[in-house]
Design a protein around this motif. Sequence first.
Motif, PDB file in Angstrom:
ATOM      1  N   ASN A 167       3.796   0.562  -2.069  1.00 17.73           N
ATOM      2  CA  ASN A 167       3.490   1.898  -1.534  1.00 17.73           C
ATOM      3  C   ASN A 167       2.295   2.443  -2.282  1.00 17.73           C
ATOM      4  N   LYS A 168       1.972   3.728  -2.054  1.00 14.93           N
ATOM      5  CA  LYS A 168       0.754   4.308  -2.632  1.00 14.93           C
ATOM      6  C   LYS A 168       0.786   4.336  -4.159  1.00 14.93           C
ATOM      7  N   ASN A 169       1.987   4.315  -4.747  1.00  9.98           N
ATOM      8  CA  ASN A 169       2.094   4.334  -6.211  1.00  9.98           C
ATOM      9  C   ASN A 169       1.616   3.032  -6.841  1.00  9.98           C
ATOM     10  N   ALA A 170       1.473   2.000  -6.026  1.00  3.74           N
ATOM     11  CA  ALA A 170       1.036   0.704  -6.548  1.00  3.74           C
ATOM     12  C   ALA A 170      -0.460   0.488  -6.385  1.00  3.74           C
ATOM     13  N   ILE A 171      -1.204   1.547  -6.035  1.00  2.00           N
ATOM     14  CA  ILE A 171      -2.617   1.372  -5.687  1.00  2.00           C
ATOM     15  C   ILE A 171      -3.435   0.766  -6.824  1.00  2.00           C
ATOM     16  N   ASP A 172      -3.116   1.098  -8.088  1.00  2.00           N
ATOM     17  CA  ASP A 172      -3.861   0.543  -9.220  1.00  2.00           C
ATOM     18  C   ASP A 172      -3.457  -0.893  -9.535  1.00  2.00           C
ATOM     19  N   HIS A 173      -2.513  -1.399  -8.777  1.00  2.00           N
ATOM     20  CA  HIS A 173      -2.029  -2.765  -9.014  1.00  2.00           C
ATOM     21  C   HIS A 173      -2.316  -3.681  -7.832  1.00  2.00           C
ATOM     22  N   ALA A 227      -3.615  -7.287  -9.263  1.00  2.00           N
ATOM     23  CA  ALA A 227      -4.625  -7.152 -10.319  1.00  2.00           C
ATOM     24  C   ALA A 227      -4.220  -7.916 -11.575  1.00  2.00           C
ATOM     25  N   SER A 228      -2.920  -7.997 -11.844  1.00  2.00           N
ATOM     26  CA  SER A 228      -2.464  -8.760 -13.010  1.00  2.00           C
ATOM     27  C   SER A 228      -2.791 -10.237 -12.848  1.00  2.00           C
ATOM     28  N   ALA A 229      -2.675 -10.742 -11.623  1.00  4.05           N
ATOM     29  CA  ALA A 229      -3.034 -12.138 -11.360  1.00  4.05           C
ATOM     30  C   ALA A 229      -4.531 -12.351 -11.583  1.00  4.05           C
ATOM     31  N   LEU A 239      -5.247 -12.393 -15.285  1.00  8.05           N
ATOM     32  CA  LEU A 239      -4.796 -13.655 -15.869  1.00  8.05           C
ATOM     33  C   LEU A 239      -5.782 -14.777 -15.568  1.00  8.05           C
ATOM     34  N   PHE A 240      -6.261 -14.840 -14.345  1.00  4.07           N
ATOM     35  CA  PHE A 240      -7.223 -15.863 -13.953  1.00  4.07           C
ATOM     36  C   PHE A 240      -8.525 -15.728 -14.753  1.00  4.07           C
ATOM     37  N   GLY A 296       0.359  -8.306 -17.787  1.00  7.07           N
ATOM     38  CA  GLY A 296       1.808  -8.210 -17.877  1.00  7.07           C
ATOM     39  C   GLY A 296       2.534  -7.758 -16.633  1.00  7.07           C
ATOM     40  N   GLY A 297       1.808  -7.368 -15.575  1.00  7.19           N
ATOM     41  CA  GLY A 297       2.470  -6.934 -14.358  1.00  7.19           C
ATOM     42  C   GLY A 297       2.845  -8.116 -13.469  1.00  7.19           C
ATOM     43  N   GLU A 298       3.476  -7.805 -12.336  1.00  8.95           N
ATOM     44  CA  GLU A 298       3.830  -8.838 -11.368  1.00  8.95           C
ATOM     45  C   GLU A 298       2.561  -9.481 -10.803  1.00  8.95           C
ATOM     46  N   MET A 299       2.568 -10.793 -10.699  1.00  8.01           N
ATOM     47  CA  MET A 299       1.401 -11.493 -10.156  1.00  8.01           C
ATOM     48  C   MET A 299       1.367 -11.418  -8.632  1.00  8.01           C
ATOM     49  N   VAL A 300       2.542 -11.320  -8.017  1.00 12.25           N
ATOM     50  CA  VAL A 300       2.641 -11.262  -6.558  1.00 12.25           C
ATOM     51  C   VAL A 300       3.679 -10.206  -6.186  1.00 12.25           C
TER      52      VAL A 300
END
Length: 814
Positions: free
Chosen positions: A134-140, A167-169, A172-173, A123-127
């Motif tokens: 930034n560092k808050n997006a490290i798990d993504h 990671a969402s992309a 999905l793949f 469900g997150g952004e694919m790109v």
Amino acid sequence: MFGLRQIIKKLFFAGGKGAEPAKSSGAVRSVFKTRYWNFKALLDINHKTLEIMSNMEHALQGGHGFGMAFIRANCTAISVNLYKIIDKINKISPGRYQELYDVFAKVQNEINCILEDRKDWKGGEMVLHLEAVNKNAIDHVGGKIANLGEIMNRVGLPVPQGFVITASAYELFMEYNSLRDKINQRLQSVKFEDMESLQNASIHIQELIERSPLPPELEKAITDAYTLLEEKTEHGVHVSMRSSALGEDTQGASFAGQYRSELNVSEESLIRAYKQILASKYSLQAITYRLNKGFRDADIAMCVGCMAMVRAVASGVIYSCDPGNTHNNVVIINAVPGLAMSVVDGSVSPDLFVVSKDPPGQILKHEVYTKKQKIVCLNEGGIQSLDVTGQDKDAPAITNDRAVSLAGMATRLEDFYGTPQDIEWAIGEDGVVKILQSRPLKQVDTSARVIKEIPDVTIGQRVITEGGVTASPGVACGPAFIARTTSDALHFPQGAVLVTKYASPQWAALLDKATALITDCGGVAGHLATVAREFGIPALFNADAATDKIRNGDTITVDADTRKVYEGKVEPLLKEAQTERLNPMKGTPVYSILEKVLEHITPLNLTNPDGNNFTPPGCRTYHDITRFCHEKAVDAMFAFGGNNKQIERAGKQLVGDVPLQYWVIDLGDGFKGPVEDDTVHLQDIASTPMLAIWEGMIAVPWDGPPAIDTKGFLSVMMESTMNPNLHSVGRSSYAQKNCIIISKNFCNFSCRFGYHFSVTQAFLSERPRENYIKFGFKGGAADFGRKLRRMKLIEEILTMFDFLVEIREDFIGA
């Protein structure tokens, strides 16, 4: 008088009237056989289950590397075995322990919750474009791209424009092609110590991923992001595509060189390159690295960074401090002309600059190596290696001023992150330095190493080669194994010294087995050097033609500290270099999962069979269930032989010089061969425990029960009138025949002596922990005082032979 005669008759000729109708001989024999073979199967399964538990515990002690496939496979094997054990105990004691199925299901569910717990990236952004990272997006987006976003948006150092496929992309793949289950099935069938099997699985999985199509919405998101990148840079911009997997570029696990990078990729090749990088998650070295670093496959989502390609005139790697000595206040720079690929893959020896931090900007060391080739970008896409000619061969890759400037950038990044950094950089055709990567630098903890500087150590062995660079410090010894091709890796033995020409990251797959590492080429900034330090493997790089000077199979000693390789085993050096081999698994995610799983498997709460909690609901772990079933199975078999009436119909009467009659029931292999008659002779018996018991019984000649004195006789008479078991009519616990149930390794020996009943059961196997002897004795028509003295006498004898004895009223069990 009539009553007295009946009592005396019962005492010596028990059998009585009113006995239960006998089953047919075949039916009784079938019941015995069924129970015995279920009992034997239970013991075999129980042994295998305990072995699996032991292997899992051994893994925690650093016995070998393991991954989730190891944990899942062993949990599955234990679960299957436990279900069989519960089935067997319910066949031995028909239907008595059905409650165990619910207990088992509860524990199994607790374990499955641990195994199936994983992050959800749906469900997150694919790109995402780099400006939004930034560092808050490290798990993504993974550590590598998260760091670049920080450097661009907060530190303010130049970073190439780009975007990241998240990671969402990846999730999905994987779901679109149902890849996760297919990959897990393939990995679960692999023995990780079998390199050939692992390599075959690696090839199969990578091909599977590369053949799988992208979901249409993901493909559109990637092409749209590329179009926006063109607007920010130039039309038809080529990109570098680099892995940014979750867990990569962290302090404890760099994953240096384990995943694929694609350089100078054109628009037409974006999708192909993306899938190739996803597939590289399952390269041989990446699988092995994750295994030894304790990462769950399910927790590693492969994100991919796409950045405008820097057409580098020079590039390299910076260490913001000395990884081998934290007290050296310096910056170490490795540089080559062209792209830095040759630095990180260990194929060349780069120029070295050592720059002081205090005072800043002072070049303390400068080593320039001859350049034979450099890697450059092609206009149509891709890269190629070009020969370096003329005076460029011996020219430094960068100037001293540029080295000082790079050192300043490194110090700035170290101050920002608060920890030493491993930095990749490139200088474009426009002369601008771009930061391509910054991750925590793996340093050697020199304080934990017990290496003494003793100048008078005498070394008698010949020096095979000396010189080079210390990529990872330490001293180690083992047989040399020269690896030249990928197929050589399949035959690498445990504890050998790996000797290679180039410090290629592909050899990282062998570092969990290697005791030391030597290469002809390569520098301390290469990926393989980073992994060697992570694993605590002494590594000597750029070692003067070591592959030509060292003979395959010879025992050698590697002293990476003094940069020497000795012939044979150098005991003085090894004694002074007593370093404990690191357990790279400890503290890792997979290690923690195994710890949690074992909390529901191995603890034993049921220690006392007579305790109030020795019940199905008292079983809280898999081990409890195995303990309970084993104990109850032995008890059921012990009691079974004494609870069947008129059992002689099912057996054959034993012919022997003893005053009592015995019926022998063969469970399948207790006789030496077929016995057609209704009788069997001692020489026909193949049962080892029965023959041993029999040998003890006839060791002292016996003509039958002794004469009863007057006082004893009156005591017997009094007890007989009060004990319902001694009535001549109806069921009686003393009205049983002498029965011997046997197999080759099993014997249940039930005997009646007047008012006394005894059972001896023994089981023998090749596994000592399964062997046991149980003895029971009950009865007697004397008064309680006389019976108690008899019990104490038997207890004293049995205790002399290490039996555990328990007395309850007129019953003794041991």
